[in-house]
Enzyme design. Structure first.
Site, PDB file in Angstrom:
ATOM      1  N   ARG A 244      -6.296  -1.627   9.579  1.00 26.70           N
ATOM      2  CA  ARG A 244      -5.087  -2.046  10.359  1.00 26.70           C
ATOM      3  C   ARG A 244      -3.923  -0.722   9.871  1.00 26.70           C
ATOM      4  O   ARG A 244      -3.160  -0.771  10.667  1.00 26.70           O
ATOM      5  CB  ARG A 244      -4.708  -3.190   9.433  1.00 26.70           C
ATOM      6  CG  ARG A 244      -4.432  -3.196   7.805  1.00 26.70           C
ATOM      7  CD  ARG A 244      -3.733  -4.258   7.295  1.00 26.70           C
ATOM      8  NE  ARG A 244      -3.150  -4.133   5.949  1.00 26.70           N
ATOM      9  CZ  ARG A 244      -2.816  -4.799   5.246  1.00 26.70           C
ATOM     10  NH1 ARG A 244      -2.345  -6.019   5.588  1.00 26.70           N
ATOM     11  NH2 ARG A 244      -2.049  -4.400   4.055  1.00 26.70           N
TER      12      ARG A 244
ATOM     13  N   LEU B 209     -10.645  -0.320   3.514  1.00 27.28           N
ATOM     14  CA  LEU B 209     -11.634   0.651   2.834  1.00 27.28           C
ATOM     15  C   LEU B 209     -12.043  -0.169   1.719  1.00 27.28           C
ATOM     16  O   LEU B 209     -13.295   0.009   1.092  1.00 27.28           O
ATOM     17  CB  LEU B 209     -11.068   1.924   2.574  1.00 27.28           C
ATOM     18  CG  LEU B 209     -11.025   2.820   3.854  1.00 27.28           C
ATOM     19  CD1 LEU B 209     -10.097   3.956   3.537  1.00 27.28           C
ATOM     20  CD2 LEU B 209     -12.229   2.974   4.513  1.00 27.28           C
TER      21      LEU B 209
ATOM     22  N   SER C  57      -5.010  11.699   1.223  1.00 25.31           N
ATOM     23  CA  SER C  57      -5.073  11.591   2.643  1.00 25.31           C
ATOM     24  C   SER C  57      -4.895  13.029   3.175  1.00 25.31           C
ATOM     25  O   SER C  57      -3.995  13.821   2.534  1.00 25.31           O
ATOM     26  CB  SER C  57      -3.920  10.589   2.968  1.00 25.31           C
ATOM     27  OG  SER C  57      -3.768  10.906   4.448  1.00 25.31           O
TER      28      SER C  57
ATOM     29  N   TYR D 254       4.582   8.518   2.716  1.00 20.98           N
ATOM     30  CA  TYR D 254       3.182   8.249   2.387  1.00 20.98           C
ATOM     31  C   TYR D 254       2.430   9.582   1.931  1.00 20.98           C
ATOM     32  O   TYR D 254       1.788   9.832   1.052  1.00 20.98           O
ATOM     33  CB  TYR D 254       2.740   8.063   3.685  1.00 20.98           C
ATOM     34  CG  TYR D 254       1.256   7.653   3.773  1.00 20.98           C
ATOM     35  CD1 TYR D 254       0.552   6.482   3.376  1.00 20.98           C
ATOM     36  CD2 TYR D 254       0.335   8.545   4.244  1.00 20.98           C
ATOM     37  CE1 TYR D 254      -0.635   6.360   3.441  1.00 20.98           C
ATOM     38  CE2 TYR D 254      -1.108   8.337   4.250  1.00 20.98           C
ATOM     39  CZ  TYR D 254      -1.405   7.145   3.966  1.00 20.98           C
ATOM     40  OH  TYR D 254      -2.747   7.070   3.840  1.00 20.98           O
TER      41      TYR D 254
ATOM     42  N   SER E 179       0.092  -6.450  -8.523  1.00 20.02           N
ATOM     43  CA  SER E 179       0.545  -5.100  -7.838  1.00 20.02           C
ATOM     44  C   SER E 179       0.154  -4.062  -8.676  1.00 20.02           C
ATOM     45  O   SER E 179       0.433  -4.007 -10.080  1.00 20.02           O
ATOM     46  CB  SER E 179       1.976  -5.250  -7.641  1.00 20.02           C
ATOM     47  OG  SER E 179       2.309  -3.883  -6.886  1.00 20.02           O
ATOM     48  N   VAL E 180      -0.276  -3.081  -8.197  1.00 22.66           N
ATOM     49  CA  VAL E 180      -0.555  -1.700  -8.774  1.00 22.66           C
ATOM     50  C   VAL E 180       0.723  -1.027  -9.221  1.00 22.66           C
ATOM     51  O   VAL E 180       0.707  -0.229 -10.051  1.00 22.66           O
ATOM     52  CB  VAL E 180      -1.387  -0.673  -8.104  1.00 22.66           C
ATOM     53  CG1 VAL E 180      -2.836  -1.419  -7.946  1.00 22.66           C
ATOM     54  CG2 VAL E 180      -0.782  -0.170  -6.828  1.00 22.66           C
TER      55      VAL E 180
ATOM     56  N   LYS F  39       0.786  10.849  -1.245  1.00 24.38           N
ATOM     57  CA  LYS F  39      -0.783  11.231  -1.368  1.00 24.38           C
ATOM     58  C   LYS F  39      -0.977  12.589  -1.935  1.00 24.38           C
ATOM     59  O   LYS F  39      -2.062  12.632  -2.505  1.00 24.38           O
ATOM     60  CB  LYS F  39      -1.273  10.979  -0.064  1.00 24.38           C
ATOM     61  CG  LYS F  39      -1.415   9.761   0.562  1.00 24.38           C
ATOM     62  CD  LYS F  39      -2.200   8.673  -0.307  1.00 24.38           C
ATOM     63  CE  LYS F  39      -2.990   7.436   0.255  1.00 24.38           C
ATOM     64  NZ  LYS F  39      -3.568   6.557  -0.886  1.00 24.38           N
TER      65      LYS F  39
ATOM     66  N   ASN G 194      -7.312   2.657  -4.676  1.00 18.58           N
ATOM     67  CA  ASN G 194      -7.452   2.788  -3.404  1.00 18.58           C
ATOM     68  C   ASN G 194      -6.262   2.139  -2.629  1.00 18.58           C
ATOM     69  O   ASN G 194      -5.843   2.180  -1.321  1.00 18.58           O
ATOM     70  CB  ASN G 194      -8.638   1.654  -2.935  1.00 18.58           C
ATOM     71  CG  ASN G 194      -8.544   1.325  -1.314  1.00 18.58           C
ATOM     72  OD1 ASN G 194      -8.804   2.018  -0.478  1.00 18.58           O
ATOM     73  ND2 ASN G 194      -8.376  -0.047  -1.244  1.00 18.58           N
TER      74      ASN G 194
ATOM     75  N   ALA H 154       3.967  12.680   0.867  1.00 19.68           N
ATOM     76  CA  ALA H 154       4.421  13.155  -0.373  1.00 19.68           C
ATOM     77  C   ALA H 154       3.674  12.303  -1.418  1.00 19.68           C
ATOM     78  O   ALA H 154       3.121  13.037  -2.559  1.00 19.68           O
ATOM     79  CB  ALA H 154       5.889  12.824  -0.357  1.00 19.68           C
TER      80      ALA H 154
ATOM     81  N   ALA I 277     -10.642   6.719   8.617  1.00 21.51           N
ATOM     82  CA  ALA I 277     -11.313   5.005   9.090  1.00 21.51           C
ATOM     83  C   ALA I 277     -10.336   4.535   9.870  1.00 21.51           C
ATOM     84  O   ALA I 277      -9.165   4.490   9.797  1.00 21.51           O
ATOM     85  CB  ALA I 277     -11.586   4.444   7.711  1.00 21.51           C
TER      86      ALA I 277
END
Ligand code: NAI
Length: 303
Positions: free
Chosen positions: A202, A21, A154, A167, A75-76, A171, A102, A169, A199
């Protein structure tokens, strides 16, 4: 195109833009004239590994199409990383106008199989990462009274999803962060909105059938991201589910509910007896901050 929404002279940071994305958003924004920082550490889906080629490849694509872009490999997931990503925008283009949070990783693991490290790594990338980058960009946006932030949540966070424990939690946290940023930024023309994409990338290739690859192309997500990143868009504190051509507002609705007249009346049995009213979503509200929710819940009764 008459009335075209352009991002000329806007500087956009897109995190995790080396694939999926983010790559699609970066290409779409550059095509509309934005100067783009393509951030990506080029890791695997579970967050391990790193490869500069991910970000470099997208920068090459943008330049080949006549656009402007620079790569960044931080890295963020650390405060230093967040600051370095914003600094990359300032160094290359002098400022930052747009942040698209993102970057993401995912673990498909059953609840009891999640380790503390699994949980922490998902929170670090999605939630802390969105915070670090946005916080580093905020003072620049505040100073110039302009900014657009897009947060990537998400349905796994908003509604729950099988085996996306950490994931989901993380999001859900992203939504809370976006709402706070929406309130914090509003006086300065800094707007924050959330997308909940669907979408084929991967990240979802194991859970989405391959025959839906075209239908769920990332290209169906980027137009709403471009719109939310544009000056034309004055929406703030909103969430949009999107995918396969659909763009749909989604809200966290508050029912009218039932109110007991006294403490004595508010028994567990009375709650059971009034479930129909408690559950009834007719005349729901969509409070825009916690004070509004408190007023609706505890203030004068709604008609
Ligand atoms: P993807 O795996 O293709 O792309 C994610 C990118 O983020 C990768 O290029 C990766 O290297 C990068 N990244 C990971 N950790 C990073 C870090 N610490 N710093 C910088 N970059 C990092 O996955 P996809 O699908 O494109 O995901 C993009 C975003 O959309 C993610 O936040 C994901 O959770 C979210 N999302 C995707 C959905 C889908 O249907 N594909 C559904 C809901 C949300």
């Amino acid at each position: 195109m008459a009335n075209e929404i352009r991002l000329d002279n806007r500087v956009a940071i897109i995190t995790g833009a080396g694939a999926g994305l983010g790559r699609s958003h970066a290409l779409a924004m550059a095509a509309r004239g934005a100067k783009v920082v393509v951030n990506d550490l080029g890791g695997r889906m579970d967050g391990t590994g790193a490869a500069r080629s991910a970000a470099d490849g997208v920068v090459d694509e943008i330049r080949a199409a006549g656009g402007e872009a620079v790569a960044n490999y931080d890295s963020v997931a650390t405060p230093e990383g967040g600051r370095a990503i914003v600094q990359a925008a300032v160094d290359a283009f002098g400022t930052v106008d747009i942040v698209v949070n993102n970057a993401g990783i995912i673990l498909y693991k059953r609840f009891m199989d999640h380790t503390p490290e699994d949980f922490a790594s998902n929170l670090a990338v999605h939630l802390s990462g969105s915070f670090y980058v946005s916080q580093a960009a905020f003072p620049i946006m505040k100073e110039k009274r302009y900014g657009r932030l897009v947060f990537t949540s998400s349905s796994g966070g908003l509604r729950g999803g099988a085996d996306v424990v950490a994931y989901g939690a993380a999001k859900a946290g992203v939504m809370g962060l976006a709402f706070v940023m929406a309130l914090t930024g509003a006086p300065y023309n800094i707007f924050s909105n959330v997308i909940l994409p669907n979408a084929y990338t991967r990240m979802t290739e194991g859970v989405v059938a391959e025959r839906n690859m075209e239908k769920l192309s990332p290209g169906f997500i980027s137009p709403i991201v471009v719109y939310l990143s544009s000056e034309r868009c004055t929406l703030n504190h909103e969430m949009f589910a999107c995918g396969a051509g659909t763009v749909a507002r989604t809200i966290i609705a508050l029912a009218q509910g039932w109110r007991a007249e006294s403490k004595a009346e508010l028994t567990p049995e009375a709650i059971h007896d009034h479930l129909a009213e408690i559950m009834d979503m007719t005349n729901y509200a969509n409070p825009q901050n916690s004070e509004e929710e408190t007023r609706l819940v505890a203030g004068r009764r709604r008609k």
